[in-house]
Design an enzyme around this catalytic site. Structure first.
Site, PDB file in Angstrom:
ATOM      1  N   TYR A  90     -63.415  37.004  81.303  1.00  0.00           N
ATOM      2  CA  TYR A  90     -64.726  37.538  80.489  1.00  0.00           C
ATOM      3  C   TYR A  90     -64.293  38.632  79.353  1.00  0.00           C
ATOM      4  CZ  TYR A  90     -68.686  38.756  79.277  1.00  0.00           C
ATOM      5  OH  TYR A  90     -70.686  39.365  78.439  1.00  0.00           O
ATOM      6  N   LYS A 123     -63.701  38.966  75.804  1.00  0.00           N
ATOM      7  CA  LYS A 123     -64.598  40.182  74.952  1.00  0.00           C
ATOM      8  C   LYS A 123     -64.128  41.015  74.083  1.00  0.00           C
ATOM      9  CE  LYS A 123     -68.861  38.685  75.635  1.00  0.00           C
ATOM     10  NZ  LYS A 123     -69.559  37.512  74.978  1.00  0.00           N
TER      11      LYS A 123
HETATM   12  N1  LIG Z   1     -76.685  41.003  79.275  1.00  0.00           N
HETATM   13  C1  LIG Z   1     -76.242  41.479  79.147  1.00  0.00           C
HETATM   14  O1  LIG Z   1     -76.493  42.769  79.925  1.00  0.00           O
HETATM   15  C2  LIG Z   1     -74.422  41.285  78.677  1.00  0.00           C
HETATM   16  C3  LIG Z   1     -74.046  42.296  78.157  1.00  0.00           C
HETATM   17  C4  LIG Z   1     -72.949  42.005  77.496  1.00  0.00           C
HETATM   18  C5  LIG Z   1     -72.426  40.788  76.791  1.00  0.00           C
HETATM   19  N2  LIG Z   1     -73.686  39.836  77.045  1.00  0.00           N
HETATM   20  C6  LIG Z   1     -72.921  38.780  75.825  1.00  0.00           C
HETATM   21  O2  LIG Z   1     -74.146  38.153  75.404  1.00  0.00           O
HETATM   22  C7  LIG Z   1     -74.535  36.277  75.090  1.00  0.00           C
HETATM   23  C8  LIG Z   1     -75.210  36.621  75.706  1.00  0.00           C
HETATM   24  O3  LIG Z   1     -75.634  36.212  77.273  1.00  0.00           O
HETATM   25  P1  LIG Z   1     -77.221  36.468  77.881  1.00  0.00           P
HETATM   26  O4  LIG Z   1     -76.649  37.591  78.952  1.00  0.00           O
HETATM   27  O5  LIG Z   1     -77.846  36.029  77.332  1.00  0.00           O
HETATM   28  O6  LIG Z   1     -76.885  35.432  78.922  1.00  0.00           O
HETATM   29  P2  LIG Z   1     -77.679  33.489  79.235  1.00  0.00           P
HETATM   30  O7  LIG Z   1     -76.743  33.421  80.327  1.00  0.00           O
HETATM   31  O8  LIG Z   1     -79.026  34.368  79.298  1.00  0.00           O
HETATM   32  O9  LIG Z   1     -77.778  33.140  78.063  1.00  0.00           O
HETATM   33  C9  LIG Z   1     -76.710  32.193  76.984  1.00  0.00           C
HETATM   34  C10 LIG Z   1     -76.430  31.404  76.708  1.00  0.00           C
HETATM   35  O10 LIG Z   1     -74.993  30.658  76.019  1.00  0.00           O
HETATM   36  C11 LIG Z   1     -75.476  28.901  76.748  1.00  0.00           C
HETATM   37  N3  LIG Z   1     -74.420  28.660  76.889  1.00  0.00           N
HETATM   38  C12 LIG Z   1     -72.663  28.646  77.447  1.00  0.00           C
HETATM   39  N4  LIG Z   1     -72.534  27.809  77.121  1.00  0.00           N
HETATM   40  C13 LIG Z   1     -72.611  27.150  75.568  1.00  0.00           C
HETATM   41  C14 LIG Z   1     -71.478  26.051  75.412  1.00  0.00           C
HETATM   42  N5  LIG Z   1     -70.511  26.215  75.478  1.00  0.00           N
HETATM   43  N6  LIG Z   1     -72.723  25.870  73.911  1.00  0.00           N
HETATM   44  C15 LIG Z   1     -73.665  26.318  73.439  1.00  0.00           C
HETATM   45  N7  LIG Z   1     -74.439  27.740  74.226  1.00  0.00           N
HETATM   46  C16 LIG Z   1     -73.526  27.552  75.375  1.00  0.00           C
HETATM   47  C17 LIG Z   1     -76.133  29.224  77.388  1.00  0.00           C
HETATM   48  O11 LIG Z   1     -76.735  28.318  78.109  1.00  0.00           O
HETATM   49  C18 LIG Z   1     -76.713  30.341  78.149  1.00  0.00           C
HETATM   50  O12 LIG Z   1     -78.431  29.657  77.390  1.00  0.00           O
HETATM   51  C19 LIG Z   1     -73.068  36.212  76.234  1.00  0.00           C
HETATM   52  O13 LIG Z   1     -71.651  36.387  75.557  1.00  0.00           O
HETATM   53  C20 LIG Z   1     -72.778  37.602  77.193  1.00  0.00           C
HETATM   54  O14 LIG Z   1     -71.425  37.692  77.272  1.00  0.00           O
HETATM   55  C21 LIG Z   1     -74.128  40.186  77.672  1.00  0.00           C
END
Ligand SMILES: NC(=O)c1ccc[n+]([C@@H]2O[C@H](COP(=O)([O-])OP(=O)(O)OC[C@H]3O[C@@H](n4cnc5c(N)ncnc54)[C@H](O)[C@@H]3O)[C@@H](O)[C@H]2O)c1
Length: 311
Positions: free
Chosen positions: A170, A174
């Site tokens: 991951y 990133k």
């Molecule tokens: N939540 C945090 O604190 C955090 C921190 C750093 C980075 N991020 C990044 O933010 C982004 C959103 O994460 P989140 O926390 O909302 O997670 P989440 O799991 O709630 O949402 C991610 C969404 O992406 C969709 N998805 C996954 N694979 C897919 C694909 N191949 N095609 C289309 N859709 C797909 C999933 O169905 C899900 O609804 C991600 O890239 C994550 O890595 C989140």
């Protein structure tokens, strides 16, 4: 709020979490939104149309315009289909928010090939495919004489820019997304496209997996509300942000920190090729106590946030 009236946005992974908030905020600002989400599990297994469709229903119920799309962003052909869907449905594309993601955490010594490949595919290739197809469309528009104010907002992570233990797949994806942002920003600025990325922090199913149930404050501001990430996306999408590009924004609650990228640091200079012994001696002299990464938690603190473990 800046008006995004007349603009068309795609948000990938917009069925849940942070992406859902971006889609709602962009629609609220007047954009027509393609709500992409495959609807799979956190580990990237299975599909479900419900998350994307329910966000579309929310936007439409609030008076906005949106359409669902279920393409897998890690599939190059499907990514092209998604970009074309926006253009066919709404006649143009202005804003591409690359947000879809999955998690398969494991310490490096135990990580399987599948765990590596799946995470790199969804995050890194899932950024490249849509970006590549949108860029080709924008270049065509620019060559046809259109003046563009197009936007790409990619999603990196504190794990990628600071480095987090247990997330080699991951974090590598990133970090690569932050690198892709730098390159795409330089390549696409001539067409009127800005490319930035965010390193978000929010309570979603992704953080629940790692940190468990994070408490919601009974009153007052909730720094971990995923909606805190979206004003930045709306701001960067505004016409007035035309000259802000190639940046990585760390966001925690009300904190937005424009991170410095890899930068020039300690210089060891010689007029000729270094002798390894001499260089080692210099390294030992300059770093008498050694030198090592500070780690994600310390770096998040420096950037104005904190670890979710104590959040
Ligand atoms: N939540 C945090 O604190 C955090 C921190 C750093 C980075 N991020 C990044 O933010 C982004 C959103 O994460 P989140 O926390 O909302 O997670 P989440 O799991 O709630 O949402 C991610 C969404 O992406 C969709 N998805 C996954 N694979 C897919 C694909 N191949 N095609 C289309 N859709 C797909 C999933 O169905 C899900 O609804 C991600 O890239 C994550 O890595 C989140």
């Amino acid at each position: 709020m800046p008006s995004l009236e007349g603009k068309v946005a795609i948000v990938t992974g917009a069925g849940r979490g942070i992406g859902r908030e971006h889609a709602l905020a962009l629609a609220d600002a007047g954009a027509q939104v393609v709500v992409n989400d495959l609807g799979g599990s956190l580990a990237g297994e299975g599909t479900d149309a419900t998350p994307a469709q329910s966000v579309v229903n929310e936007i439409v119920a609030a008076g906005g315009q949106a359409v669902a799309n279920y393409d897998d962003v890690s599939d190059f052909g499907a990514a092209e289909h998604m970009v074309n869907r926006a253009i066919e449905r709404y006649g143009r594309l202005d804003i591409l928010v690359l947000n879809a993601g999955i998690l398969r955490d494991r310490m490096l010594v135990n990580m399987t090939e599948d765990e590596w490949d799946a995470v790199i595919a969804v995050h890194l290739k899932g950024h490249f495919g849509p970006l590549r197809h949108a860029a080709a469309y924008w270049r065509e528009q620019a060559k046809a004489g259109e003046t563009l104010r197009a936007r790409v907002i990619a999603t990196s992570s504190p794990s990628g820019v600071f480095g987090n233990v247990g997330q080699a797949n991951y974090g590598a994806a990133k970090a690569a997304i932050a690198g892709l942002t730098l390159i795409a920003a330089q390549e696409l600025h001539r067409y009127g496209v800005t490319v930035n990325c965010i390193a978000p922090n929010a309570r979603t199913r992704m953080t629940e997996e790692t940190f468990g149930d994070l408490p919601v404050p009974e009153n007052g501001f909730d720094p971990l509300d995923p909606g805190n990430m979206s004003p930045l996306v709306v701001a960067l999408s505004a016409d007035e942000a035309q000259d802000i590009t190639g940046q990585c924004f760390f966001v925690w609650g009300g904190t937005v920190n424009v991170l410095r990228p890899w930068d020039a640091g300690e210089l060891f200079s010689s007029d000729e090729r270094w002798d390894a012994d001499a260089l080692l001696a210099q390294l030992r002299e300059r770093f008498p106590d050694g030198v090592a990464p500070e780690g994600m938690v310390a770096m998040m603190g420096k950037a104005g946030g904190q670890s979710m473990r104590v959040g």
